[in-house]
Design a protein around this motif. Structure first.
Motif, PDB file in Angstrom:
ATOM      1  N   ILE A 128     -23.743  -1.591  -3.539  1.00  0.00           N
ATOM      2  CA  ILE A 128     -25.200  -1.415  -3.504  1.00  0.00           C
ATOM      3  C   ILE A 128     -25.877  -2.662  -2.943  1.00  0.00           C
ATOM      4  CG2 ILE A 128     -27.263  -1.101  -4.937  1.00  0.00           C
ATOM      5  CD1 ILE A 128     -25.524   0.624  -6.808  1.00  0.00           C
ATOM      6  N   ALA A 129     -25.414  -3.829  -3.391  1.00  0.00           N
ATOM      7  CA  ALA A 129     -26.003  -5.096  -2.926  1.00  0.00           C
ATOM      8  C   ALA A 129     -25.802  -5.272  -1.421  1.00  0.00           C
ATOM      9  CB  ALA A 129     -25.393  -6.264  -3.688  1.00  0.00           C
ATOM     10  N   VAL A 130     -24.606  -4.936  -0.921  1.00  0.00           N
ATOM     11  CA  VAL A 130     -24.334  -5.065   0.517  1.00  0.00           C
ATOM     12  C   VAL A 130     -25.206  -4.097   1.309  1.00  0.00           C
ATOM     13  CG1 VAL A 130     -22.603  -4.643   2.307  1.00  0.00           C
ATOM     14  CG2 VAL A 130     -21.994  -5.954   0.273  1.00  0.00           C
ATOM     15  N   THR A 131     -25.351  -2.873   0.811  1.00  0.00           N
ATOM     16  CA  THR A 131     -26.185  -1.875   1.502  1.00  0.00           C
ATOM     17  C   THR A 131     -27.638  -2.337   1.575  1.00  0.00           C
ATOM     18  OG1 THR A 131     -24.724  -0.112   0.705  1.00  0.00           O
ATOM     19  CG2 THR A 131     -26.903   0.532   1.528  1.00  0.00           C
ATOM     20  N   MET A 167     -38.071 -15.594   4.747  1.00  0.00           N
ATOM     21  CA  MET A 167     -36.927 -16.235   4.103  1.00  0.00           C
ATOM     22  C   MET A 167     -36.091 -15.216   3.333  1.00  0.00           C
ATOM     23  SD  MET A 167     -35.330 -19.060   3.746  1.00  0.00           S
ATOM     24  CE  MET A 167     -36.571 -20.202   4.340  1.00  0.00           C
ATOM     25  N   ILE A 168     -36.750 -14.239   2.709  1.00  0.00           N
ATOM     26  CA  ILE A 168     -36.029 -13.191   1.968  1.00  0.00           C
ATOM     27  C   ILE A 168     -35.153 -12.385   2.927  1.00  0.00           C
ATOM     28  CG2 ILE A 168     -36.324 -11.010   0.713  1.00  0.00           C
ATOM     29  CD1 ILE A 168     -38.754 -12.273  -0.659  1.00  0.00           C
ATOM     30  N   ALA A 169     -35.651 -12.140   4.145  1.00  0.00           N
ATOM     31  CA  ALA A 169     -34.854 -11.407   5.140  1.00  0.00           C
ATOM     32  C   ALA A 169     -33.554 -12.136   5.426  1.00  0.00           C
ATOM     33  CB  ALA A 169     -35.665 -11.240   6.429  1.00  0.00           C
ATOM     34  N   VAL A 170     -33.661 -13.456   5.629  1.00  0.00           N
ATOM     35  CA  VAL A 170     -32.457 -14.259   5.912  1.00  0.00           C
ATOM     36  C   VAL A 170     -31.527 -14.275   4.703  1.00  0.00           C
ATOM     37  CG1 VAL A 170     -31.621 -16.564   6.500  1.00  0.00           C
ATOM     38  CG2 VAL A 170     -33.695 -15.671   7.576  1.00  0.00           C
ATOM     39  N   LEU A 171     -32.105 -14.392   3.491  1.00  0.00           N
ATOM     40  CA  LEU A 171     -31.290 -14.430   2.273  1.00  0.00           C
ATOM     41  C   LEU A 171     -30.566 -13.100   2.052  1.00  0.00           C
ATOM     42  CD1 LEU A 171     -33.674 -16.347  -0.183  1.00  0.00           C
ATOM     43  CD2 LEU A 171     -31.561 -17.189   0.889  1.00  0.00           C
ATOM     44  N   LEU A 172     -31.239 -11.977   2.302  1.00  0.00           N
ATOM     45  CA  LEU A 172     -30.593 -10.667   2.131  1.00  0.00           C
ATOM     46  C   LEU A 172     -29.416 -10.497   3.092  1.00  0.00           C
ATOM     47  CD1 LEU A 172     -33.647  -8.244   1.644  1.00  0.00           C
ATOM     48  CD2 LEU A 172     -31.885  -8.800  -0.039  1.00  0.00           C
ATOM     49  N   LEU A 173     -29.625 -10.859   4.346  1.00  0.00           N
ATOM     50  CA  LEU A 173     -28.533 -10.764   5.315  1.00  0.00           C
ATOM     51  C   LEU A 173     -27.398 -11.720   4.950  1.00  0.00           C
ATOM     52  CD1 LEU A 173     -30.564 -10.544   8.649  1.00  0.00           C
ATOM     53  CD2 LEU A 173     -29.207  -8.725   7.604  1.00  0.00           C
ATOM     54  N   GLY A 174     -27.761 -12.935   4.540  1.00  0.00           N
ATOM     55  CA  GLY A 174     -26.737 -13.911   4.133  1.00  0.00           C
ATOM     56  C   GLY A 174     -25.941 -13.420   2.935  1.00  0.00           C
ATOM     57  N   MET A 175     -26.625 -12.815   1.952  1.00  0.00           N
ATOM     58  CA  MET A 175     -25.938 -12.270   0.779  1.00  0.00           C
ATOM     59  C   MET A 175     -24.945 -11.182   1.186  1.00  0.00           C
ATOM     60  SD  MET A 175     -27.550  -9.986  -2.331  1.00  0.00           S
ATOM     61  CE  MET A 175     -27.868  -8.658  -1.158  1.00  0.00           C
ATOM     62  N   ALA A 176     -25.387 -10.269   2.072  1.00  0.00           N
ATOM     63  CA  ALA A 176     -24.514  -9.176   2.518  1.00  0.00           C
ATOM     64  C   ALA A 176     -23.274  -9.722   3.227  1.00  0.00           C
ATOM     65  CB  ALA A 176     -25.288  -8.227   3.432  1.00  0.00           C
ATOM     66  N   GLY A 206     -32.376  -6.294   4.761  1.00  0.00           N
ATOM     67  CA  GLY A 206     -32.437  -7.544   5.509  1.00  0.00           C
ATOM     68  C   GLY A 206     -32.744  -7.320   6.978  1.00  0.00           C
ATOM     69  N   THR A 207     -32.159  -6.271   7.555  1.00  0.00           N
ATOM     70  CA  THR A 207     -32.422  -5.961   8.971  1.00  0.00           C
ATOM     71  C   THR A 207     -33.874  -5.550   9.174  1.00  0.00           C
ATOM     72  OG1 THR A 207     -30.121  -5.238   9.252  1.00  0.00           O
ATOM     73  CG2 THR A 207     -31.701  -4.534  10.919  1.00  0.00           C
ATOM     74  N   PHE A 208     -34.386  -4.706   8.274  1.00  0.00           N
ATOM     75  CA  PHE A 208     -35.790  -4.267   8.388  1.00  0.00           C
ATOM     76  C   PHE A 208     -36.741  -5.460   8.287  1.00  0.00           C
ATOM     77  CE2 PHE A 208     -39.794  -2.932   6.461  1.00  0.00           C
ATOM     78  CZ  PHE A 208     -40.180  -1.916   7.320  1.00  0.00           C
ATOM     79  N   LEU A 209     -36.534  -6.300   7.273  1.00  0.00           N
ATOM     80  CA  LEU A 209     -37.420  -7.458   7.102  1.00  0.00           C
ATOM     81  C   LEU A 209     -37.230  -8.479   8.213  1.00  0.00           C
ATOM     82  CD1 LEU A 209     -37.271  -8.047   3.234  1.00  0.00           C
ATOM     83  CD2 LEU A 209     -39.193  -7.188   4.583  1.00  0.00           C
ATOM     84  N   PHE A 210     -36.038  -8.545   8.785  1.00  0.00           N
ATOM     85  CA  PHE A 210     -35.806  -9.455   9.906  1.00  0.00           C
ATOM     86  C   PHE A 210     -36.750  -9.126  11.057  1.00  0.00           C
ATOM     87  CE2 PHE A 210     -33.837 -10.663  13.905  1.00  0.00           C
ATOM     88  CZ  PHE A 210     -33.406 -11.960  13.656  1.00  0.00           C
TER      89      PHE A 210
END
Length: 654
Positions: free
Chosen positions: A234-237, A203-212, A243-247
Motif C-alpha cells: 500500500i505504501a509503495v502504491t 517536498m512531500i512529492a519528493v519524499l513519497l517517491l523516495g519512500m517508494a 508522488g508522481t501526481f504531486l511531482f
C-alpha cells in the motif's frame, strides 16, 4: 443543402482535422484485423503443438486489444468533437437542431468507418503475414506463412467497428446535449489558472517517491516485505501514484517558480517558455501523471515478458534436465522402451541406469528444499559416484566431491541457493532402516531427476534428491529400499512429443512409476512464452500509439489555443529561430519528466523483483536496457514530431 452534402463540405474544409481522426480509425482496424487473423491462419495452426492453448491465448489477447482500440478511438473522437464545438455552435445558430447535427456526425462516422475498414483490412492482411513470420521465429519453428484474409477475421473486424460507430454516435450525441450554445462559441477561450504552489507539498512529492523507491530497493527478503507485505505494498502504491501526481502538480510548479526568481530570468527566452508552462500545470497534471505511469507499465510489461521468454529456453532444461527418464520396470518392459526410443529417429546420445536409496525425512524439509509442497514426501539418496556419472554426460561443471556425512540438496528452482561455511552447515536427518544425520554443505539450484511430467498436464511433482558421499551410500545401501532409473539423452529432444506419449503410456501402466520428459513441457512453455511475448509486444505497440495520440492531441489543442499569443510575439520581433527554441524548451519540460519517472518506476521494480531472481541467466539486464532504450527513441520521435507540428500550427494566421 442536404446533410450528406454538408458532411462532404465539412470533410473538404477541415481535411487536416478529419485526416488525423481517419488515421486513428484506420490504425485501429489494422491492429484489430492483424491480430485476429493470426487466430485463423491455417499455416500457424498447423505448426503448433498446442493449438487449443494458442487460440485461447489469442482470444483473450484479442479482447484486450479490442478494449485498447475502444479507448483509443473514443479519445480521438472526444478530441475531434471538442475541436469542432465552435462549428457546431454555428450550425445551431443557423437553425439546425441537435438531432440533425447528431445525424450528420453519424454519417461522417459511417463514411470514415467504411474507408477505415477497406484500407485497414487490406493493410492488416499484408501485415498479418509479417507478424505471423515473427511469431514463428519466436517459437523457433520453420513454417512458411502465406498471405491470407480469413473470413472470420474480416467479419469480426467489421462487427467491431459497426459497434464502435454506434458507440461513437452515442458519445457525440451526449457531448452535444451537455453543452449550451454560448459554451460552444467560447469553448476555446477558457484559460487555465495557475496552480497555487506550496514548497511543503513539493517536498512531500519528493519524499513519497523516495519512500517508494527505498521500499522497493530493500528487496523481497527485507523485513518490510517479509513481515509487513500488505502495508508495504500500500505504501509503495501511494508513494508511486501520489508522488508522481504531486511531482507534476507541485514540484514542477515549484521548480518553474524557482526559475522565475533567478536574476537572469528576463534574459534570453526563459520567461517566454516558463510563463506558459505555469498556466498549463493544472490542465497537464493528470495527463503527465498518466503518461508517466503508463510508460512505466509498458516498459514493465515488455521487460517481464522478454525475461520470461529468454528464461524459458533454459528454464525448461533446468526443470526437466533429462530428455527421457523413467523408473526402471521389468526387464522386458525396459527393453521394449529402449527399442522404441532407438527406432524413433531420435539419435541416442547416452543411456544410463542409475540407482538411488529411498529414505524418509526426519528433519523439516523447508530449510533444505524451498516450497517442499512441490517435492515428493520421500527422499532419494544418490551417491556421489552415480551423480557424477550423469554429470559427465550432462554438465561437468556440476561434479561434486563429498566426504563422510557431507550432503548436497538439489533444490532446483530455489530463489536462494547457498553454500554453507564449515561452522554453519545445517544438519538434516533422514531415516532408512535407521536414522542418519547429514551436514548440508550446499543447497544447489540444480536437478538430478527433473519434475515428473505428463504429455497433457506437463509438470506434476519433482523428486527430492540428496547427494551423499560414496562411503555413506555404501553403508546405507545394504539395508535400504532402492530404486533404479533409466536416463536417456536423445537428439532433437524438443520435437519428441509423439515419442514421449508412447513411452509415457507404457511406463504409466505401472501405477506410481516415475516418468519425466523434456518434450512434455518444451513445446508448451516455448509456445506459451512466445505467444505472451508476441501479445505483450503487440499490446505495447497499441499502447505506445495510444500514448502518442494522447500527447499529440494534447499538444495540437494547446498549440491551437496559443496561436494568437505566438502571433503577438512575432509582431513584437521574436523571430522563427527564437520561437522554435521556446517551443522546444516548453515541450521538453512536458516530455522529459514523465519519461524519466516512467523509466525509474519500471527499473526499480524490474531490478529488485525480477532481475535479482534470475541472476544466473545471462544477458537479461542488457535486454531490459535495450527495451528502455528503444522506448526512449520512440519517445524522442514523439518529441521531435510534436515540436514540428506545434510550430506549424502556431505559425498559421489565427
Amino acid at each position: 443543402m442536404s446533410l450528406l452534402e454538408l458532411t462532404a463540405r465539412n470533410v473538404k474544409r477541415n481535411f487536416r482535422l478529419y485526416s488525423i481522426y481517419l488515421f486513428s480509425m484506420i490504425t485501429g482496424v489494422i491492429i484489430q484485423f492483424t491480430f485476429s487473423s493470426l487466430m485463423y491462419n491455417e499455416d500457424i495452426i498447423d505448426a503448433l503443438q498446442n493449438r487449443a492453448n494458442f487460440q485461447t491465448g489469442v482470444g483473450i489477447a484479442s479482447l484486450v486489444v479490442f478494449l485498447f482500440i475502444i479507448f483509443f478511438i473514443l479519445y480521438a473522437n472526444s478530441f475531434f468533437m471538442k475541436q469542432r464545438k465552435k462549428e457546431f455552435g454555428m450550425y445551431l445558430l443557423y437553425g439546425l437542431n441537435e438531432r440533425q447535427i447528431t445525424r450528420m456526425v453519424f454519417y461522417e462516422t459511417l463514411i470514415m468507418s467504411a474507408i477505415s475498414l477497406f484500407t485497414g483490412i487490406l493493410i492488416g492482411g499484408l501485415l498479418s503475414k509479417l507478424f505471423g513470420m515473427l511469431l514463428m521465429n519466436l517459437m523457433h519453428y520453420d513454417q512458411v506463412i502465406s498471405l491470407s484474409f480469413p473470413i472470420p477475421s474480416i467479419a469480426a473486424t467489421i462487427g467491431v467497428f459497426i459497434l464502435l460507430a454506434m458507440i461513437i454516435s452515442v458519445q457525440s450525441h451526449i457531448m452535444l446535449n451537455r453543452v449550451q450554445l454560448t459554451e460552444l462559441f467560447h469553448a476555446k477561450q477558457k484559460m487555465d489558472k495557475p496552480v497555487r504552489i506550496s514548497s511543503v507539498w513539493a517536498m512531500i512529492a519528493v519524499l513519497l517517491l523516495g519512500m517508494a523507491f527505498a521500499l522497493i530497493s530493500s528487496g523481497k527478503g527485507s523485513v518490510f516485505w517479509q513481515d509487513y507485505a500488505t502495508v508495504t505494498m500500500i505504501a509503495v502504491t501511494i508513494g508511486i501514484i501520489g508522488g508522481t501526481f504531486l511531482f507534476f502538480r507541485q514540484f514542477a510548479g515549484w521548480l518553474l517558480q524557482a526559475v522565475s526568481r533567478r536574476r537572469k530570468y528576463y534574459e534570453g527566452n526563459t520567461m517566454l517558455w516558463t510563463s506558459s508552462l505555469r498556466f498549463q500545470i493544472r490542465g497537464n497534471t493528470l495527463n503527465l501523471t498518466f503518461i508517466s505511469l503508463f510508460s512505466a507499465a509498458i516498459m514493465l510489461l515488455l521487460s517481464f515478458m522478454t525475461i520470461n521468454y529468454k528464461v524459458q529456453f533454459e528454464a525448461v532444461g533446468r526443470n526437466l534436465p533429462n530428455d527421457i527418464a523413467f523408473e526402471s520396470l521389468a526387464s522386458e518392459t525396459n527393453s521394449q522402451i529402449d527399442s522404441l526410443i532407438r527406432s524413433s529417429g531420435h539419435e541416442v546420445r547416452y543411456h544410463l541406469t542409475q540407482e538411488a536409496i529411498m529414505a524418509d525425512p526426519v528433519s523439516d524439509m523447508g530449510p533444505a528444499f524451498e516450497n517442499p509442497e512441490y517435492y515428493t514426501p520421500y527422499l532419494l539418496l544418490v551417491s556421489e559416484q552415480t551423480y557424477n556419472g550423469l554429470m559427465k554426460e550432462r554438465d561437468p561443471k556440476q561434479i561434486l566431491d563429498l566426504q563422510g556425512e557431507e550432503a548436497v540438496t538439489l533444490a532446483q528452482g530455489s530463489d536462494f541457493p547457498q553454500s554453507y561455511a564449515a561452522n554453519r552447515r545445517p544438519e538434516f536427518t533422514v531415516k532408512t532402516d535407521a536414522e542418519t544425520t547429514f551436514r548440508i554443505i550446499e543447497k544447489k539450484d540444480y536437478a538430478y531427476l527433473g519434475w515428473s511430467s505428463d504429455p497433457v498436464r506437463s509438470m506434476v511433482i519433482k523428486p527430492a534428491v540428496l547427494v551423499i558421499s560414496d562411503e555413506t551410500y555404501r553403508s546405507l545401501r545394504e539395508h535400504a529400499d532402492k530404486k533404479s532409473f533409466q536416463i536417456y539423452g536423445i537428439a532433437n529432444a524438443g520435437r519428441a512429443e509423439e515419442l514421449s506419449k508412447q513411452v509415457h503410456a507404457i511406463v504409466t501402466e505401472t501405477p506410481g512409476a516415475y516418468y519425466s520428459s523434456f518434450a512434455d513441457v518444451y513445446s508448451k512453455q516455448i509456445e506459451g512464452s512466445s505467444l505472451m511475448l508476441f501479445s505483450s509486444g503487440f499490446l505495447a505497440l497499441i499502447a505506445i500509439f495510444a500514448l502518442a495520440s494522447v500527447i499529440y492531441f494534447k499538444q495540437l489543442r494547446e498549440a491551437t489555443d496559443e496561436r494568437l499569443q505566438y502571433t503577438i510575439l512575432r509582431k513584437m520581433g521574436v523571430d522563427d529561430r527564437q520561437m522554435k527554441s521556446v517551443i522546444r524548451k516548453q515541450l521538453l519540460f512536458v516530455f522529459l519528466p514523465p519519461l524519466a519517472l516512467g523509466i525509474l518506476h519500471s527499473w526499480f521494480i524490474i531490478k529488485y523483483y525480477i532481475l535479482d531472481s534470475v541472476q544466473d541467466f545471462p544477458g537479461l539486464t542488457a535486454a531490459v536496457w535495450g527495451i528502455m532504450g528503444m522506448y526512449f527513441l520512440v519517445y524522442l520521435l514523439f518529441y521531435v514530431s510534436s515540436t514540428n507540428v506545434y510550430y506549424k500550427i502556431v505559425s498559421e494566421t489565427p
